[in-house]
Design an enzyme around this catalytic site. Structure first.
Site, PDB file in Angstrom:
ATOM      1  CD1 TRP A  12      -2.484   1.646   2.349  1.00  0.00           C
ATOM      2  CD2 TRP A  12      -2.802   1.555   0.147  1.00  0.00           C
ATOM      3  NE1 TRP A  12      -3.494   2.537   2.030  1.00  0.00           N
ATOM      4  CE2 TRP A  12      -3.701   2.505   0.675  1.00  0.00           C
ATOM      5  CE3 TRP A  12      -2.821   1.330  -1.238  1.00  0.00           C
ATOM      6  CZ2 TRP A  12      -4.606   3.218  -0.105  1.00  0.00           C
ATOM      7  CZ3 TRP A  12      -3.721   2.049  -2.028  1.00  0.00           C
ATOM      8  CH2 TRP A  12      -4.605   2.977  -1.459  1.00  0.00           C
ATOM      9  CE  LYS A 106      -8.083   0.682   4.328  1.00  0.00           C
ATOM     10  NZ  LYS A 106      -8.807   0.115   3.147  1.00  0.00           N
ATOM     11  N   GLY A 137     -10.971   3.202   2.312  1.00  0.00           N
ATOM     12  CA  GLY A 137     -11.930   3.000   1.233  1.00  0.00           C
ATOM     13  C   GLY A 137     -11.669   1.692   0.528  1.00  0.00           C
ATOM     14  CB  ALA A 141      -2.340  -2.262  -3.248  1.00  0.00           C
ATOM     15  CE  LYS A 192     -11.046  -3.767   4.321  1.00  0.00           C
ATOM     16  NZ  LYS A 192     -10.034  -3.208   5.212  1.00  0.00           N
ATOM     17  CB  SER A 255      -9.112  -8.972  -0.223  1.00  0.00           C
ATOM     18  OG  SER A 255      -9.103  -9.050   1.185  1.00  0.00           O
ATOM     19  NE  ARG A 256      -2.208  -7.300   1.541  1.00  0.00           N
ATOM     20  CZ  ARG A 256      -1.526  -6.245   1.981  1.00  0.00           C
ATOM     21  NH1 ARG A 256      -0.391  -6.422   2.624  1.00  0.00           N
ATOM     22  NH2 ARG A 256      -1.968  -5.030   1.789  1.00  0.00           N
ATOM     23  CG  ASN A 257      -7.475  -9.042   5.759  1.00  0.00           C
ATOM     24  OD1 ASN A 257      -6.982  -9.424   6.808  1.00  0.00           O
ATOM     25  ND2 ASN A 257      -7.177  -7.873   5.217  1.00  0.00           N
ATOM     26  CD  GLU A 282      -2.693  -4.456   9.531  1.00  0.00           C
ATOM     27  OE1 GLU A 282      -2.900  -4.933  10.666  1.00  0.00           O
ATOM     28  OE2 GLU A 282      -1.722  -3.718   9.273  1.00  0.00           O
TER      29      GLU A 282
END
Length: 335
Positions: A12, A106, A137, A141, A192, A255-257, A282
């Protein structure tokens, strides 16, 4: 020309550097490792985190705090939440009492339950808290680095500061909105990630679209409930840093999550999945922090609780969903 100092060299941080340098800002990323800074400056590409995207001419990498941060018109913090306090301690000598800081990290600190901007303020007691804002938002990345249009919200305690920074960050491919609800914007972006992990559990074990839609929707309600308890406005969570970020994170394999949740659903344990990702997710530490904070405040967060049970207590995704479905019946909306 605006001088922007960015703390961090991850995905990021690098993406923000590329984005802002493309609009003729002098952008200098700070690396804690002089060797890493030299490596990136020589290569002119961050193949580890943003492969194939060359650095613009206005972007550079430095191991010098003074060069990157000391004289910056704007400082952006984009490091993992678990290292943010340590990073701020390292740069604090270069931060003036008039510096403007935007936190793009985040997360929530596990030990204290503090938001990242609160940690920054605590470590920089001489800096006016009104000079510390947050950026959040639906910002995957790789898409932004590729030049795809995206939006975000920047929030400061005062709208004039938010307006000034909004003008610096905005471009024809990155439209930034402003807000004075920094608490809501920050909690939306952090919490989130918990829901995204659980949404991937559902996809990973094939429970279907109805289950996922229900989970994500109730997740947004849960995020809002904790945020409001901490002083946020409920309408903020219907915006880009709430619903917008939630949708992007719950429905994209970028998304890594989300990928973390898929890995867990495939039967792997948390350390193995994190090792395979090779980047910060995160949602794992934020789940720990949110569960601890909710208990302290007496706030029900069943989705965070079952996500915690799967990540850290050995529960299966199927057991987590059964736990949610078997809860006592209640009204749909409770803040």
């Amino acid at each position: 020309m605006t001088h922007i100092g960015i703390v961090g060299t991850g995905a990021w941080a690098t993406t923000l550097g590329i984005l802002l340098a493309r609009t003729a800002n002098k952008t200098i990323l700070w690396s804690r490792s002089e060797a890493r800074a030299n490596e990136l400056e020589t290569a002119r590409v961050n193949d580890r985190y943003v492969p194939g995207v060359e650095f613009p001419d206005q972007m550079s990498i430095s191991g010098s705090i003074d060069e990157s941060v000391a004289n910056a018109d704007l400082v952006i913090i984009a490091v993992p939440s678990v290292t943010i306090r340590e990073n701020i301690q390292q740069i604090k000598s270069a931060i003036s009492t008039t510096s403007r800081i935007v936190c793009a990290t985040k997360g929530i600190e596990i030990e204290t339950g503090k938001r990242m901007s609160q940690v920054i303020s605590e470590e920089l007691p001489e800096l006016d808290p009104r000079h510390i804002g947050v950026l959040s938002g639906p910002n995957l990345a790789p898409e932004i680095a590729a030049g795809n249009p995206a939006t975000a919200t920047v929030a400061f305690p005062g709208l004039q500061m938010a307006k000034d920074v909004q003008a610096v960050l905005s471009s024809d491919v990155f439209r930034v909105y402003r807000s004075d609800d920094a608490i809501g914007v920050e909690f939306g972006g952090a919490l989130k990630n918990i829901v995204a992990i659980g949404a991937a559990f559902i996809d990973g074990v094939g429970l279907g679209a109805n289950t996922k839609a229900s989970f994500v929707t109730r997740g947004l309600h849960e995020i809002t409930r904790l945020g409001v308890a901490m002083g946020a406005r409920p309408d903020t969570f219907a915006g880009l840093s709430g619903m917008g970020d939630l949708i992007a994170t719950c429905y994209s394999t970028l998304s890594r999550n989300y990928r973390l949740g898929l890995g867990i659903a495939s039967g792997k344990d948390l350390p193995s999945v994190l090792s395979e990702l090779g980047q910060t997710a995160e949602g794992a530490p934020t789940t720990q922090a949110a569960v601890k904070l909710a208990k302290k405040l007496g706030i029900e967060m069943p989705i965070a609780d079952v996500t915690h049970a799967v990540l850290f207590e050995g529960a299966s995704p199927e057991e987590a969903i059964r736990e949610l479905m078997g809860r006592m019946l209640q009204p749909e909306v409770r803040y």
